[in-house]
Design a protein around this motif. Structure first.
Motif, PDB file in Angstrom:
ATOM      1  N   GLY A   1       1.026   7.961   5.989  1.00 40.52           N
ATOM      2  CA  GLY A   1       1.250   6.588   6.486  1.00 40.52           C
ATOM      3  C   GLY A   1       1.887   6.578   7.951  1.00 40.52           C
ATOM      4  O   GLY A   1       1.881   5.841   8.891  1.00 40.52           O
TER       5      GLY A   1
ATOM      6  N   ASP B   1      -5.081   9.736  -2.474  1.00 47.06           N
ATOM      7  CA  ASP B   1      -3.686   9.725  -2.878  1.00 47.06           C
ATOM      8  C   ASP B   1      -3.190   8.406  -2.321  1.00 47.06           C
ATOM      9  O   ASP B   1      -2.459   8.384  -1.506  1.00 47.06           O
ATOM     10  N   LEU B   2      -3.733   7.205  -2.906  1.00 43.66           N
ATOM     11  CA  LEU B   2      -3.075   5.846  -2.313  1.00 43.66           C
ATOM     12  C   LEU B   2      -3.253   4.916  -3.699  1.00 43.66           C
ATOM     13  O   LEU B   2      -3.959   5.215  -4.623  1.00 43.66           O
TER      14      LEU B   2
ATOM     15  N   ARG C   1       6.674   9.401  -0.021  1.00 42.74           N
ATOM     16  CA  ARG C   1       5.919   8.379   0.022  1.00 42.74           C
ATOM     17  C   ARG C   1       6.332   7.165   1.072  1.00 42.74           C
ATOM     18  O   ARG C   1       7.438   6.820   1.277  1.00 42.74           O
TER      19      ARG C   1
ATOM     20  N   CYS D   1      -5.262  10.082   4.603  1.00 43.26           N
ATOM     21  CA  CYS D   1      -5.086  10.570   3.080  1.00 43.26           C
ATOM     22  C   CYS D   1      -5.885  11.820   2.756  1.00 43.26           C
ATOM     23  O   CYS D   1      -5.857  12.633   2.244  1.00 43.26           O
TER      24      CYS D   1
ATOM     25  N   LEU E   1       0.739  -1.315   0.070  1.00 47.45           N
ATOM     26  CA  LEU E   1       0.042  -0.033   0.054  1.00 47.45           C
ATOM     27  C   LEU E   1       0.967   1.215   0.076  1.00 47.45           C
ATOM     28  O   LEU E   1       1.510   1.434   1.000  1.00 47.45           O
ATOM     29  N   ASP E   2       0.884   2.136  -1.009  1.00 50.19           N
ATOM     30  CA  ASP E   2       1.573   3.301  -0.994  1.00 50.19           C
ATOM     31  C   ASP E   2       0.863   4.322  -0.904  1.00 50.19           C
ATOM     32  O   ASP E   2      -0.197   4.723  -1.565  1.00 50.19           O
ATOM     33  N   VAL E   3       1.292   5.249   0.201  1.00 45.92           N
ATOM     34  CA  VAL E   3       0.653   6.307   0.608  1.00 45.92           C
ATOM     35  C   VAL E   3       1.515   7.535   0.922  1.00 45.92           C
ATOM     36  O   VAL E   3       2.685   7.432   1.038  1.00 45.92           O
TER      37      VAL E   3
ATOM     38  N   GLU F   1       5.739   3.013   1.871  1.00 46.14           N
ATOM     39  CA  GLU F   1       4.949   1.722   1.392  1.00 46.14           C
ATOM     40  C   GLU F   1       4.943   0.993   2.574  1.00 46.14           C
ATOM     41  O   GLU F   1       5.876   0.447   3.064  1.00 46.14           O
TER      42      GLU F   1
ATOM     43  N   VAL G   1      -5.700   4.965   7.022  1.00 47.09           N
ATOM     44  CA  VAL G   1      -4.789   5.301   6.117  1.00 47.09           C
ATOM     45  C   VAL G   1      -5.694   6.349   5.293  1.00 47.09           C
ATOM     46  O   VAL G   1      -5.275   7.365   4.919  1.00 47.09           O
TER      47      VAL G   1
END
Length: 222
Positions: free
Chosen positions: A74, A121-122, A93, A198, A67-69, A95, A194
């Motif tokens: 994060g 934005d994820l 970012r 975000c 999961l990229d945030v 991860e 998350v």
């Protein structure tokens, strides 16, 4: 009559003790191959060779999803993760490693949590995707630093191949409190946290007139 043999011809010369921190004298692998060996042999994670001059990549969807945030979002989720749950940082970012199969669950999970209609934005990496491999943690002080902008382990995976037991996953039974000792954190609560962060980050950027925020920003799934 037995002939005598000089003692000096039968006793081997003493050898110098090995330096555990010194690189092997004949190591044809090089640093890139040592990184690949760490991932494939120590962790059991499949890798994808990068192009010449490009970093090694990890194959997602096999041992874990990602999961990229935004790092700002994060950071709030870190307290929900088990101590052994790996997290990487790449610039601004973050991860978060998730249990394999989580990428398929995420769209429906966001809809169920009523976040699906909002531009968050994820993005998630699952089966068939790859992730730039962060460099392994330095083994001793004074090791060369990482390239600026490259991914680094904020919480590196521990030794052995039991990392998956600490990854956020969908609950198999009754809800387990997030962060309970010896249990993997609940993916539902982690995603809710998350997503909320975000959304807050995006609202702050909109109010501040951040140029990177677009009103039609989609929810990206890779």
């Amino acid at each position: 009559m037995a002939c005598s043999v000089p003692l000096t011809s039968t006793v081997p010369l003493p050898r110098r003790p090995l330096d555990p921190d010194a690189p092997a004298a004949a190591d044809p692998a090089g640093p890139e191959a040592r990184v690949r060996h760490w991932y494939e042999n120590d962790l059991g994670w499949p890798t994808v060779p990068g192009l010449p001059g490009r970093p090694l990549r990890l194959l997602t969807g096999v041992r874990f999803d990602v999961l990229d945030v935004p790092a700002e979002a994060g950071a709030e989720a870190l307290r929900h993760l088990a101590p052994g749950s790996p997290v990487a940082l790449r610039g601004d970012r973050m991860e978060l490693l998730l249990a394999a199969g989580s990428a398929e669950e995420l769209p429906g999970l966001l809809d169920w949590l009523e976040w699906g209609a909002l531009p968050l934005d994820l993005r998630v990496l699952g089966a068939g995707d790859t992730l730039e491999a962060p460099g392994p943690p330095a083994r001793r002080a004074g090791a060369p630093g990482t390239v600026q902008g490259a991914a680094v382990w904020l919480r590196p995976p521990g030794p052995g191949r039991g990392v998956e037991a600490s990854l956020p996953a969908m609950p198999a039974g009754p809800a387990t409190p997030v962060g309970r000792e010896g249990s993997a954190p609940d993916l539902v609560r982690l995603v809710d946290t998350v997503a909320a962060q975000c959304h807050r980050v995006r609202l702050r950027r909109v109010c501040a007139g951040h140029p990177a925020v677009r009103r039609d920003q989609p929810l990206a799934f890779s």
